[in-house]
Enzyme design. Structure first.
Site, mmCIF file in Angstrom:
data_model
loop_
_atom_site.group_PDB
_atom_site.id
_atom_site.type_symbol
_atom_site.label_atom_id
_atom_site.label_comp_id
_atom_site.label_asym_id
_atom_site.label_seq_id
_atom_site.Cartn_x
_atom_site.Cartn_y
_atom_site.Cartn_z
ATOM 1 N N LYS A 28 0.842 -1.206 0.000
ATOM 2 C CA LYS A 28 0.000 0.000 0.000
ATOM 3 C C LYS A 28 0.874 1.252 0.000
ATOM 4 O O LYS A 28 1.953 1.234 0.593
ATOM 5 C CB LYS A 28 -0.857 0.039 1.270
ATOM 6 C CG LYS A 28 -2.037 -0.902 1.283
ATOM 7 C CD LYS A 28 -2.846 -0.691 2.553
ATOM 8 C CE LYS A 28 -3.956 -1.724 2.660
ATOM 9 N NZ LYS A 28 -4.996 -1.574 1.639
ATOM 10 N N ARG B 268 -10.306 -11.435 1.892
ATOM 11 C CA ARG B 268 -11.162 -12.486 1.329
ATOM 12 C C ARG B 268 -10.488 -13.847 1.408
ATOM 13 O O ARG B 268 -11.172 -14.871 1.483
ATOM 14 C CB ARG B 268 -11.540 -12.113 -0.108
ATOM 15 C CG ARG B 268 -10.383 -12.022 -1.050
ATOM 16 C CD ARG B 268 -10.709 -11.227 -2.311
ATOM 17 N NE ARG B 268 -10.856 -9.788 -2.039
ATOM 18 C CZ ARG B 268 -11.120 -8.871 -2.971
ATOM 19 N NH1 ARG B 268 -11.298 -9.235 -4.224
ATOM 20 N NH2 ARG B 268 -11.213 -7.599 -2.646
#
Ligand code: BES
Ligand code: MN
Ligand code: ZN
Length: 502
Positions: A282, A356
């Protein structure tokens, strides 16, 4: 936790340092409030009303001093879609004023029953609960790591008195006050977990918090270690953990586990203690707030806290996969293929779509309980923040009744949820050329494609996914939510589960 008690009477009969009185903007109800709650203020308040200084409009607030003490007048406004949320906010606004003063005892008046009925319109009991919630939640601070402010008398509130001026109503306050206090305690617990930095709330600490919670309320709690996670072939959790210097954990809590006749509700919480993005790193600005990536886990643990304290007669299982998402030498590489515990292979296109992957293993695990429903809570996508900002949690699922019940609980608690669709066409966006699924959709619809991925792992069970990326952590405070962790999900899920008793 600040003491909170129920009382009846006008201010002269109630000992307090500050009296907060909510006023509706309807002229007749305004004067009724004045006559019944604070007749002594009649002259002063009437003058304020006539000059337009204070007319009971929503968010209006003014203070007054008399011989009896100091008064905070807060506006409730007129009938609006916000309903009882207006009461939470008014109570919070009043507490904010009180917290800026030296006022160890604060009295807050419940709006008159007639007003409640006309403008909110909810029961007296619900109004009392909302007042307690708003007042107590507004007092929350995360100050464990700050020099003690104990010598400062300002803001030190010892007791909040909830007062009714309706004769005979005092006894109707008791259970609402108690239950709301318990709920607030659970929300504070969740907020603390979220606000703790990642070097404090690491895998070990989050696990210990769950174990301690289990002990406190006699909730059966088992923590799978790395070996056991391997034995369960949880390739999602293990994959995300590869770049970490800390081992993964998988928390299993079973509330009312002895009541085998009941089908459990399984709550799944994303427990990423820090999300660097992994090798798909990120940018610094986005990484800054990633200690909050266990907001789903906090919501689930907070809910277990609340339902256990309230002794709800249902069976609930909490599943929390825990790891950080780091960039160590053994980290997952973009392009790697991993295998989830049900055998599904996943091409990891982006290591930052890690939530996920760990949730997939948890959802597969959930099925062994033959649940009444599976509800997962996760700070899953930036896309849901783009769609809804911080004013609603994204909801997706495969069961209409469940989604309706969740929507209702969201409106009641004002932890609102908003549904996004899972049309068949989205499925294609998660197909891989070389594996069963990929973990990345296209450029658009990111909150939805993430949910499409999750849906693959819930089988035929009724399931709702709550994406709290925008609601678990706030950039700036609202009336009763401070900047930082909100504890979102605790009031929502507790309300949802309360309606499922039996
Ligand atoms: N934890 C983030 C999502 C997030 C974003 C939470 C902002 C709170 C605030 C999640 O793991 C993530 O990185 N999602 C990616 C997914 C993408 C790579 C498909 C995102 O949303 O950018
Ligand atoms: Mn991520
Ligand atoms: Zn994440």
């Amino acid at each position: 936790m600040t003491k909170c008690t129920g009382h009846y009477g006008t201010p002269e009969r109630i000992a307090a340092d500050i009296y907060a009185i909510p006023f509706p903007s309807d002229k007749t109800l305004f004067s009724k409030t004045l006559r019944q709650i604070a007749p002594d203020l009649k002259k002063m308040v009437t003058e304020l009303f006539e000059s337009g200084e204070f007319t009971g409009k929503a968010d209006e607030i003014t203070t007054l001093a008399t011989e009896t003490g100091r008064f905070v007048l807060v506006g409730l406004g007129d009938t609006d879609a916000m309903g009882v949320e207006r009461v939470r906010r008014a109570a919070a606004q009043a507490m904010k004023v009180a917290m800026k003063s030296v006022a160890p005892v604060v009295a807050i008046y419940v709006p008159l029953e007639e007003i409640v009925r006309k403008i909110l319109p909810v029961s007296f009991e619900v109004t009392v609960s909302a007042m307690v919630e708003g007042a107590l939640l507004a007092m929350y601070r995360y100050d464990q790591f700050r020099k003690s402010k104990a010598e400062d008398k300002k803001g030190q509130i010892k007791e909040v008195k909830i007062v009714t001026a309706d004769e005979g109503y005092q006894s109707r306050m008791k259970s609402g006050i108690q239950e709301s206090q318990q709920l607030v305690e659970a929300v504070e617990f969740a907020r603390d977990l979220v606000n703790a930095p990642a070097n404090v709330m690491d895998t070990d600490a989050l696990t210990k918090a769950a174990v301690a919670l289990g002990k406190k309320f006699a909730i059966k709690t088992v923590v799978l270690n790395k070996k056991e996670i391997q034995a369960n072939k949880m390739g999602g959790l293990l994959g995300v953990n590869q770049g970490s210097s800390r081992e993964p954990r998988f928390i299993v809590m079973e509330y009312n586990d002895k009541r085998k006749r009941l089908k459990p509700y399984v709550l799944v919480g994303k427990g990423i203690t820090f999300d660097s993005g992994g090798l798909s790193l990120k940018p610094a600005s986005a990484m800054e707030e990633m200690k909050t990536d266990m907001g789903g886990a906090a919501a689930v643990l907070g809910t277990m806290f609340a339902i256990a304290k309230m002794k709800l007669p249902i069976r609930v299982v909490a599943l929390i996969p825990v790891t950080d998402n780091m960039t160590g030498g053994a980290a997952l590489c973009p392009g790697d293929i991993i295998r989830i515990s049900d055998g599904t292979t996943v091409e990891v296109k982006n290591t930052d779509a890690e939530g996920r992957l760990i949730l997939a293993d948890a959802l597969v695990y959930a099925q062994r309980f033959k649940p009444a429903a599976i509800i997962d809570v996760a700070t899953l996508t930036g896309a849901v923040v783009v769609a809804l900002a911080s004013h609603a949690t994204g909801m997706m699922g495969n069961d209409e009744e469940l989604k309706e019940a969740m929507t209702l609980a969201g409106n009641t608690t004002y932890e609102r949820v908003w549904e996004l669709p899972l049309f068949d066409e989205y499925k294609k966006m998660m197909e891989s050329d070389i594996a069963d699924l990929k973990n990345l959709g296209g450029r658009w619809g990111g909150a939805i494609t993430a949910a499409v991925f999750l849906r693959h792992f819930v089988g035929e069970y009724p399931w709702v996914h709550l994406d709290v990326a925008g609601t678990a952590n706030l950039e700036s405070a609202t009336d009763y939510q401070p900047k930082g962790g909100t504890g979102v999900g605790v009031r929502l899920l507790t309300e949802f589960l309360k309606n499922r008793e039996g």
